[in-house]
Design a protein around this motif. Structure first.
Motif, PDB file in Angstrom:
ATOM      1  N   LEU A  18      56.660  86.977  36.558  1.00  0.00           N
ATOM      2  CA  LEU A  18      57.755  86.887  37.635  1.00  0.00           C
ATOM      3  C   LEU A  18      56.990  87.563  38.758  1.00  0.00           C
ATOM      4  O   LEU A  18      56.949  87.132  40.048  1.00  0.00           O
ATOM      5  N   LEU A  19      56.022  88.793  38.620  1.00  0.00           N
ATOM      6  CA  LEU A  19      55.173  89.370  39.768  1.00  0.00           C
ATOM      7  C   LEU A  19      54.303  88.259  40.368  1.00  0.00           C
ATOM      8  O   LEU A  19      54.146  87.911  41.482  1.00  0.00           O
ATOM      9  N   CYS A  20      53.611  87.377  39.582  1.00  0.00           N
ATOM     10  CA  CYS A  20      52.829  86.609  40.087  1.00  0.00           C
ATOM     11  C   CYS A  20      53.358  85.337  40.588  1.00  0.00           C
ATOM     12  O   CYS A  20      52.600  84.908  41.535  1.00  0.00           O
ATOM     13  N   ALA A  21      54.429  84.877  40.417  1.00  0.00           N
ATOM     14  CA  ALA A  21      55.382  83.924  41.034  1.00  0.00           C
ATOM     15  C   ALA A  21      55.809  84.551  42.475  1.00  0.00           C
ATOM     16  O   ALA A  21      55.435  83.957  43.325  1.00  0.00           O
ATOM     17  N   ILE A  22      56.156  85.723  42.475  1.00  0.00           N
ATOM     18  CA  ILE A  22      56.495  86.448  43.730  1.00  0.00           C
ATOM     19  C   ILE A  22      55.173  86.427  44.829  1.00  0.00           C
ATOM     20  O   ILE A  22      55.340  86.069  45.744  1.00  0.00           O
ATOM     21  N   TRP A  23      54.099  87.062  44.283  1.00  0.00           N
ATOM     22  CA  TRP A  23      52.757  87.016  44.938  1.00  0.00           C
ATOM     23  C   TRP A  23      52.358  85.692  45.526  1.00  0.00           C
ATOM     24  O   TRP A  23      51.816  85.450  46.451  1.00  0.00           O
ATOM     25  N   GLY A  24      52.299  84.704  44.723  1.00  0.00           N
ATOM     26  CA  GLY A  24      52.058  83.520  44.856  1.00  0.00           C
ATOM     27  C   GLY A  24      52.970  82.655  45.826  1.00  0.00           C
ATOM     28  O   GLY A  24      52.485  81.690  46.666  1.00  0.00           O
ATOM     29  N   MET A  25      54.208  83.417  46.121  1.00  0.00           N
ATOM     30  CA  MET A  25      54.937  82.553  47.315  1.00  0.00           C
ATOM     31  C   MET A  25      54.672  83.174  48.644  1.00  0.00           C
ATOM     32  O   MET A  25      55.226  82.855  49.748  1.00  0.00           O
ATOM     33  N   GLN A  26      54.015  84.278  48.578  1.00  0.00           N
ATOM     34  CA  GLN A  26      53.958  85.082  49.794  1.00  0.00           C
ATOM     35  C   GLN A  26      53.097  84.101  51.068  1.00  0.00           C
ATOM     36  O   GLN A  26      53.846  84.030  52.026  1.00  0.00           O
ATOM     37  N   GLN A  27      52.131  83.417  50.929  1.00  0.00           N
ATOM     38  CA  GLN A  27      51.512  82.780  51.880  1.00  0.00           C
ATOM     39  C   GLN A  27      52.238  81.496  52.207  1.00  0.00           C
ATOM     40  O   GLN A  27      52.536  80.997  53.427  1.00  0.00           O
ATOM     41  N   VAL A  28      53.131  80.861  51.276  1.00  0.00           N
ATOM     42  CA  VAL A  28      53.871  79.613  51.444  1.00  0.00           C
ATOM     43  C   VAL A  28      55.040  80.187  52.289  1.00  0.00           C
ATOM     44  O   VAL A  28      55.454  79.463  53.230  1.00  0.00           O
ATOM     45  N   LEU A 228      61.913  88.575  52.123  1.00  0.00           N
ATOM     46  CA  LEU A 228      60.911  88.474  50.703  1.00  0.00           C
ATOM     47  C   LEU A 228      59.619  89.007  50.848  1.00  0.00           C
ATOM     48  O   LEU A 228      59.341  89.863  50.098  1.00  0.00           O
ATOM     49  N   GLN A 229      58.933  89.264  52.141  1.00  0.00           N
ATOM     50  CA  GLN A 229      57.845  89.754  52.393  1.00  0.00           C
ATOM     51  C   GLN A 229      58.113  91.450  52.631  1.00  0.00           C
ATOM     52  O   GLN A 229      57.311  92.264  51.743  1.00  0.00           O
ATOM     53  N   GLY A 230      59.157  91.951  52.934  1.00  0.00           N
ATOM     54  CA  GLY A 230      59.094  93.205  53.230  1.00  0.00           C
ATOM     55  C   GLY A 230      59.799  93.830  52.029  1.00  0.00           C
ATOM     56  O   GLY A 230      59.477  94.967  51.538  1.00  0.00           O
ATOM     57  N   VAL A 231      60.905  93.500  51.484  1.00  0.00           N
ATOM     58  CA  VAL A 231      61.548  94.102  50.318  1.00  0.00           C
ATOM     59  C   VAL A 231      61.238  93.547  49.055  1.00  0.00           C
ATOM     60  O   VAL A 231      60.977  94.577  48.274  1.00  0.00           O
ATOM     61  N   VAL A 232      61.103  92.524  48.712  1.00  0.00           N
ATOM     62  CA  VAL A 232      60.546  91.992  47.482  1.00  0.00           C
ATOM     63  C   VAL A 232      59.256  91.884  47.044  1.00  0.00           C
ATOM     64  O   VAL A 232      58.680  92.631  46.055  1.00  0.00           O
ATOM     65  N   VAL A 233      58.466  91.724  47.944  1.00  0.00           N
ATOM     66  CA  VAL A 233      56.613  91.675  47.781  1.00  0.00           C
ATOM     67  C   VAL A 233      56.222  93.135  48.079  1.00  0.00           C
ATOM     68  O   VAL A 233      55.813  93.852  47.146  1.00  0.00           O
TER      69      VAL A 233
END
Length: 315
Positions: A18-28, A228-233
């Protein structure tokens, strides 16, 4: 007395996916929302939102009191490097793909290992780590080969890729500052607050001075990216990582964390329809292999020793 940390189990694996999927979504997410809000402003808003949330959490727990006088210098420096990292990411995404950025950003462990090798005697690099560094830089050279023609578009991609590597260097330098200062002993929320707060101030100041505050179009995509960037990541995932570090072996977690670039590349291809060249794929695999060797050499050595022991003693 320190708590006994657990090894890998099903919960850790699922949570790390889950965490890696969240981090992988950042740049996208940054790239996807760029037509509505510039990546730099997304980073500014992300840092400000997360700083407010982390600050509120610190006021609630109050475990940071007494640490300010001993950590503020290192905190400001770590925050400045954190701001520099996301400055390079924001500008790099204007020129290169999110897939490329996801891979080059995660060269950070290579640079942190080199920095700690020079500054911390107990962090001297081993032979397996030096092999990983050679593989990583070889992979960067091969991946850069994807854009070595003299077309203007290719030169832009090379610039974006270079900014991605610089972002990885800034991230690695941040790790060195944290590890070699009193921040390594301070509450994780305080370290995170330093990074977010200083980054917000510096990046907002830069945006104001250079006239890059707008225009901003509040669309579902731009709002979703900022949240997504501010709260989730920056809030949930970072605190979740620190929570896991208190309960599980860091070496096991580090192994799983290298799923992040794979998610980043996959999301870039599936969501943004980004192309992948053969040279980039080969280079990215070499980079990831090098990072694994540098960051997980202790775990790998244990696995090799255990395997040799089993081979010698099994009938």
């Amino acid at each position: 007395m320190s708590a006994v940390r657990k090894g890998t189990d099903a919960f850790l694996f699922q949570f790390m996916v889950l965490l890696c999927a969240i981090w992988g979504m950042q740049q996208v997410a940054l790239k996807l929302a760029a037509p509505d809000i510039a990546p730099l402003m997304q980073v500014v808003l992300r840092s400000g939102i997360a700083a407010l949330l982390v600050g509120a959490l610190m006021l609630w727990h109050r475990d940071w009191q007494g640490w300010l006088s001993a950590t503020w210098r290192g905190g400001v420096l770590a925050g400045a490097l954190f701001a520099l990292e996301f400055f390079f990411i924001a500008y790099g995404l204007l020129y290169t793909s999110a897939s490329h950025m996801a891979v080059f950003l995660y060269t950070a462990p290579i640079f942190s290992a080199l920095g700690l090798h020079l500054l911390v005697p107990s962090e001297r690099l081993r032979m397996l780590q030096w092999l990983g560094i050679v593989l990583c830089f070889s992979g960067i050279a091969v991946a850069f080969g994807a854009g070595l023609s003299w077309a203007a578009l290719d030169r832009q991609i090379l610039l974006g890729d270079a900014l991605g590597v610089l972002a990885g260097m800034a991230w690695g330098a941040t790790t060195v500052v944290v590890r070699s200062s009193r921040l390594s002993e301070a509450p994780p929320t305080l370290t995170l607050f330093y990074q977010l707060c200083v980054a917000f101030v510096l990046l907002l100041g830069y945006a104001v001075l250079t006239g890059q505050l707008g225009p901003i179009r509040w669309t579902p995509v731009s709002i979703g990216s900022v949240l997504l960037q501010g709260v989730v990541v920056s809030f949930f995932s970072y605190l979740a990582w620190f929570w896991l570090l208190r309960r599980y072996l860091a070496s096991n977690m580090a192994v799983f964390s290298f799923m992040t670039p794979l998610f980043g590349v996959s999301f870039g291809v599936l969501i943004l329809d980004e192309p992948l060249s053969l040279s980039f794929v080969v280079g990215a695999l070499l980079v990831l292999l090098g990072i694994v060797l540098v960051s997980n050499h202790v775990w790998l050595r244990r696995q090799l020793i255990a395997r040799r022991y089993a081979e010698r003693h099994l009938p």
